[in-house]
Structure formats: structure tokens, C-alpha cells
Write a protein that holds these residues in place. Structure first.
Motif, PDB file in Angstrom:
ATOM      1  N   GLU A 434     -29.049 -25.123  24.942  1.00  0.00           N
ATOM      2  CA  GLU A 434     -29.674 -25.339  26.242  1.00  0.00           C
ATOM      3  C   GLU A 434     -30.150 -24.007  26.829  1.00  0.00           C
ATOM      4  O   GLU A 434     -29.354 -23.100  27.049  1.00  0.00           O
ATOM      5  CB  GLU A 434     -28.682 -25.997  27.201  1.00  0.00           C
ATOM      6  CG  GLU A 434     -29.134 -26.095  28.649  1.00  0.00           C
ATOM      7  CD  GLU A 434     -30.479 -26.780  28.807  1.00  0.00           C
ATOM      8  OE1 GLU A 434     -31.417 -26.113  29.277  1.00  0.00           O
ATOM      9  OE2 GLU A 434     -30.590 -27.971  28.438  1.00  0.00           O
ATOM     10  N   GLU A 436     -31.139 -23.385  29.830  1.00  0.00           N
ATOM     11  CA  GLU A 436     -30.709 -23.222  31.221  1.00  0.00           C
ATOM     12  C   GLU A 436     -29.351 -23.906  31.407  1.00  0.00           C
ATOM     13  O   GLU A 436     -29.238 -24.919  32.100  1.00  0.00           O
ATOM     14  CB  GLU A 436     -31.736 -23.825  32.176  1.00  0.00           C
ATOM     15  CG  GLU A 436     -33.124 -23.222  32.071  1.00  0.00           C
ATOM     16  CD  GLU A 436     -34.122 -23.906  32.980  1.00  0.00           C
ATOM     17  OE1 GLU A 436     -34.132 -23.582  34.191  1.00  0.00           O
ATOM     18  OE2 GLU A 436     -34.867 -24.783  32.494  1.00  0.00           O
ATOM     19  N   LYS A 439     -27.980 -24.824  34.966  1.00  0.00           N
ATOM     20  CA  LYS A 439     -28.703 -25.903  35.647  1.00  0.00           C
ATOM     21  C   LYS A 439     -28.492 -27.243  34.964  1.00  0.00           C
ATOM     22  O   LYS A 439     -28.495 -28.296  35.618  1.00  0.00           O
ATOM     23  CB  LYS A 439     -30.193 -25.558  35.714  1.00  0.00           C
ATOM     24  CG  LYS A 439     -31.020 -26.531  36.530  1.00  0.00           C
ATOM     25  CD  LYS A 439     -32.459 -26.057  36.627  1.00  0.00           C
ATOM     26  CE  LYS A 439     -33.304 -27.014  37.475  1.00  0.00           C
ATOM     27  NZ  LYS A 439     -34.730 -26.566  37.558  1.00  0.00           N
TER      28      LYS A 439
END
Length: 536
Positions: A434, A436, A439
Motif C-alpha cells: 500500500e 499510503e 490513509k
């Protein structure tokens, strides 16, 4: 297009709900019709190929027919018409297909076409769909596929040569009783034989000065095939991402001289496959003014087994979010963002239809598994990009995130069924790296699609509304609760399948905006009309 410094003062966001992101809303008014040529030349070429089947390599004959213009203007798009690809597979290939109890076949063809003008070159893919055919009791199998092909724009004068390249056959196999064959789907790769006449030349179109208004040159060279991933997996047996340089021609000054290939948008003439699962909103899942539905399908590699599994045609119900446009300080363009949500939907459940995959476990043991992908949390689709009001060039990147657990419902090893029980599944959702993590926490699959648009050409690549290729890489977790009657199959499945580095390529079809009926996108009962084809 140049970026802008983060320190610059930001202006208020402009929000608008669209079915096509940002500047793409004006596409229909900006795309010119292909110019009709003064005359037509008919191409009819039969070429020798070598096809790779499960039992080995076999010769095949591929006949390509198409109508080309006798001449075309520089900077003006034209499209070959009445394109037909006929593939004749020998009797040995028919016997190969029939071994899995198959009695009929449905085929989709993908013919690579080289387009060269001197040293500058581009690549196009001619796709076609064949009518369902029964496997003959004896003799060869003939499959005739037709379909629309991309348009081509030459940038300089000179002869433009079209030549056949590699051919892929995507086959769906059927049995007399309607059950799935073994395997249920198969992709056959075919290469042009070394002794093919004129290296597969189909036709040559002379290009000269255009008598009409001068064509607008794009601000930067547009590749004929988008690069949906930042690179290509390096392991053998892995489906490769499209080459970012495809269609840009040779090096140096040849890059700006290469012909441009523009994919055609799907049209309503496309036919729905009778075996497509239902994909519609209902009282349990009602639609809104932002509701879209679409089909998705594709392949995923299983790295440990050195093979690929077909991801079945699945329905996705999508709630499209509004598009935010944050203007640049000089008002020359803006940043585009969009957040949407969705869910897989099969018979009232957030999952894919059941699908089968057959592999050689540990390199020698035939193993067939029936599986389902179950969605365990929200599917999100986040698009980010930039658009220029000056050059009209727009680029977008969309990331699709979805937590999916792989559940095994049946297992057969060397022809012997094994009881996997009712709870056999991966310990956690499939996991991608991932970008980010703060987030978007938690384990989930991440697929990325990229697009670019330089009018007057059509957009290339992936858009949420019109679909396209999405790629990523996934780790398959260990399995748990596999086995019945006191037998534990967790370690067998984990050792055979689980691990990192499994390349995924999904293809999403054109969406149907269910409350804005468009006969080119939706059936009368508001299901997606366009059925995507899985691509490696």
C-alpha cells in the motif's frame, strides 16, 4: 505538463459530478470522424502460425481480411474496416481441447498488428469475437472473429505498412451438459511462422499531404498503448504489463514521427454473452443518480505454481463520487480528484462467481480447485490527475482498493476429490503493498490504472466510467480451516499456493449509468452492455 509548487496559494475547489472525469466531458464534441478515403483496397492474406497448446506446439493458419484506404492524408485518422480474423486449428488441437470433455468453444482473438513507416513504428491490437462453435468430430476447427479495430494517424508522408504479429486466442470451453470443461478457459498463444510471406504484411497505405485543415499536433507524443503499471514483472511465466514505449516508434527523432494508434470506444453493437452473470440494482441494493455497474474479469498469476488463474466475469456495483477540480494559481488548469465506492455482487452477496483453476502442484501433481473471492470490506476507487486548459492534455491515475478473502469450496488432486470442509479460506485478505498505509490501513488488494488524453485522440488507458486495464501484485496469505472428517489440508494449500509476487491484471468494461439510459452502454433492463475480455 509542468507541476506546480505546493507552496503556491490554493484556490477554492470546483466540484461537479460527471460520468467522465474532468476535461473528458467535452470529448464527444472534440473527436473528429475518421476521414473517408477516396478509394478502398481489399486485403486478404493467409499466414502460417505456430500455436502453443497444452500438448505442445502445432501449426495453424490465420487468414486476415480487411478494407484499407488506397491513400490517406497526413495527420488524419483512418480506420481499417470489415476486419475478419479466421483461425484454422489442426485436428490435433481439437483432440487437445476435447480431452477436458469440451464439446464447444467460444473464442475471442487478439491479433497484434505492427504499423511501420520507415524506421518509425507503433503497435495495435485487433480484437474480434467469434460465434460459438462445436468441436468437430474430425478434421480442423475453424474460428472466424470480427470486431472493431483502432484508428491510425500518420504524422509524416510515406508508405504506412500494416503487418500481422503475434495472435492470442482466449477460449471458453463448454460441455454437452452445460457444466464447465477442464479447464473451463484457456488462452492459446500463436506466433507468426518464420517462413511467413513478406513477414506478415497485410497492406500498405500511402500517406500524403492532407488537403483539409491542418491537424493539431499533440503537446507530447501519445503512446498507442498505456502503461498501467510502473514496470513489468521480471519472473518467468508472469503476464507482462503493456510496454510504455509501445507505439512511440524508434529512438531519437523517430519518436515524434511514429504513427498514433487510437483505441475505439466500445459501441452498442457489442453483444452480451449469454453466460454473463446478472449485474443489476434491485430493491435490496437500490440505485441512485450516481450509480454505475460494470463487469470485470482478468488473470492472476500463482507464482509458486508457475501458472495463471482466470478471474471470472464478475459484477461491480459502483457509487461514483463527485470530481473535485483544484485550480492552478494561474488558472491554466487544475488538479483532479475523485473518490468512489463499490462492491462485488453475485446472487445478493459481495463476492465473485465461483471459478475453477487447474495447476500442476509441485510440478507434477494435477490439482483442480473451485474458489470464490469474498469482499470483506468497502471497495474504494480514488482517482488523481491533472488537466491543462491550454494544451487540453489530461492525465489520471486511479487506485482501486478492495479487501478480498480467497475461499476454496472444492479440491481435487490427481482426480481424487478431497474434503476441504465449509470454512476453507485464507487467514486474512489478499495483500498488496500500500503506497499510503496511514490513509488506507489493513490488508487489501491494490490495483492501479492510468490514462491520458490529448485531443483530438480518444483517451487511452483506464477510466472509472469507461473501464480499461488495472494491474497490481498480491501476496496470498496462508490457508486455514481447510479439511473435513479429521483431515487437515491447511499445510498442503499453504505450501502449494501462498506467497508473494503474484501479478494481477484485471480488465473493467464500460460502465452503465443506470439512471441515465444509454443504449451504447446499457441493456434495456439496465445491465452493462459491454463484456470485457481478460488479457494477459
Amino acid at each position: 505538463m509542468r507541476g506546480h509548487r505546493a507552496a503556491a496559494p490554493r484556490l477554492p475547489r470546483v466540484r461537479a459530478r460527471t460520468s467522465v472525469i474532468g476535461a473528458f466531458v467535452v470529448l464527444a464534441a472534440m473527436v473528429p470522424a475518421a476521414v473517408s478515403a477516396a478509394g478502398t483496397q481489399e486485403a486478404d492474406v493467409a499466414l502460417p502460425y505456430v500455436c502453443r497448446l497444452p500438448s505442445g506446439e502445432l501449426p495453424a493458419t490465420v487468414r486476415v481480411t480487411a478494407d484499407f484506404p488506397t491513400a490517406a492524408g497526413r495527420g488524419r485518422a483512418f480506420t481499417p474496416t470489415d476486419v475478419t480474423t479466421t483461425v484454422e486449428l489442426p485436428a490435433e488441437a481439437v483432440a487437445d481441447l476435447a480431452r477436458g470433455r469440451a464439446a464447444g468453444v467460444r473464442a475471442v482473438t487478439r491479433l497484434g498488428v505492427g504499423i511501420a513507416q520507415g524506421e518509425a513504428a507503433a503497435e495495435a491490437t485487433w480484437r474480434g469475437t467469434a460465434r460459438p462453435a462445436a468441436l468437430p468430430a474430425s478434421g480442423p476447427l475453424t474460428l472466424t472473429a470480427t470486431g472493431e479495430v483502432p484508428s491510425v494517424t500518420a504524422r509524416v508522408d510515406g508508405d504506412l505498412a500494416f503487418s500481422a504479429r503475434a495472435l492470442d486466442l482466449d477460449l471458453a470451453l463448454d460441455t454437452p451438459d452445460g457444466t464447465a470443461a477442464d479447464p473451463a478457459a484457456l488462452t492459446i498463444g500463436c506466433s507468426l511462422a518464420e517462413d511467413a510471406p513478406e513477414r506478415g504484411l497485410l497492406a500498405t497505405v500511402p500517406i500524403g499531404p492532407d488537403p483539409g485543415p491542418p491537424a493539431t499536433e499533440p503537446a507530447s507524443p501519445t503512446p498507442s498503448v498505456p502503461a498501467p503499471d510502473g514496470g513489468t514483472p521480471g519472473s518467468s511465466g508472469t503476464p507482462q504489463a503493456p510496454d510504455e514505449q509501445a507505439g512511440r516508434g524508434g529512438r531519437g527523432d523517430q519518436e515524434g514521427r511514429a504513427p498514433t494508434v487510437t483505441e475505439r470506444a466500445p459501441r452498442g453493437a457489442a453483444t452480451r454473452r449469454p453466460d454473463a452473470p446478472p449485474c443489476r440494482y434491485d430493491e435490496r441494493h437500490p440505485s441512485t443518480s450516481a450509480s454505475l455497474n460494470a463487469y470485470v474479469t482478468g488473470y492472476t498469476n500463482v507464482r509458486k505454481l508457475a501458472g495463471a488463474s482466470l478471474i471470472p466475469l464478475s459484477c461491480a456495483l459502483i457509487e461514483q463520487g463527485p470530481t473535485d477540480i483544484e485550480l492552478f494559481p494561474d488558472y491554466s488548469g487544475g488538479y483532479l480528484t475523485q473518490h468512489s465506492r463499490g462492491t462485488l455482487w453475485y446472487r445478493g452477496k459481495p463476492q465473485s462467481p465461483p471459478f475453477q483453476a487447474t495447476f500442476l502442484t509441485f510440478g507434477f501433481m494435477p490439482t483442480k480447485a473451485t474458489m470464490v473471492l469474498e469482499q470483506t470490506g468497502p471497495m474504494t476507487m480514488d482517482g488523481k490527475g491533472e488537466t491543462s486548459f491550454v494544451t487540453q492534455f489530461t492525465k489520471m491515475e486511479t487506485r482501486v482498493r478492495v479487501p478480498l478473502v480467497l475461499r476454496v469450496t472444492a479440491l481435487e488432486v490427481n482426480g481424487t476429490p478431497l474434503d476441504v470442509g465449509t470454512g476453507c479460506r485464507t487467514r486474512s485478505p489478499l495483500r498488496s503493498e500500500e503506497p499510503e498505509p496511514a490513509k488506507f490501513p489493513g490488508d487489501h488488494l491494490v490495483l492501479t490504472g492510468r490514462s491520458s488524453h490529448q485531443p483530438p485522440a480518444l483517451p487511452v488507458g483506464y477510466l472509472l466510467s469507461s473501464g480499461g486495464p488495472l494491474t497490481g501484485e498480491v501476496t496470498i496469505p496462508a490457508f486455514t480451516h481447510c479439511g473435513g472428517k479429521g483431515e487437515n489440508l491447511d499445510r498442503l494449500l499453504t505450501a502449494s499456493v501462498s506467497g508473494p509476487g503474484n501479478y494481477v491484471k484485471q480488465t473493467q468494461g464500460q460502465t452503465c449509468a443506470v439512471q441515465v439510459f444509454n443504449p451504447d452502454q446499457c441493456t434495456k433492463d439496465l445491465q452493462p452492455l459491454v463484456i470485457p475480455v481478460p488479457e494477459r
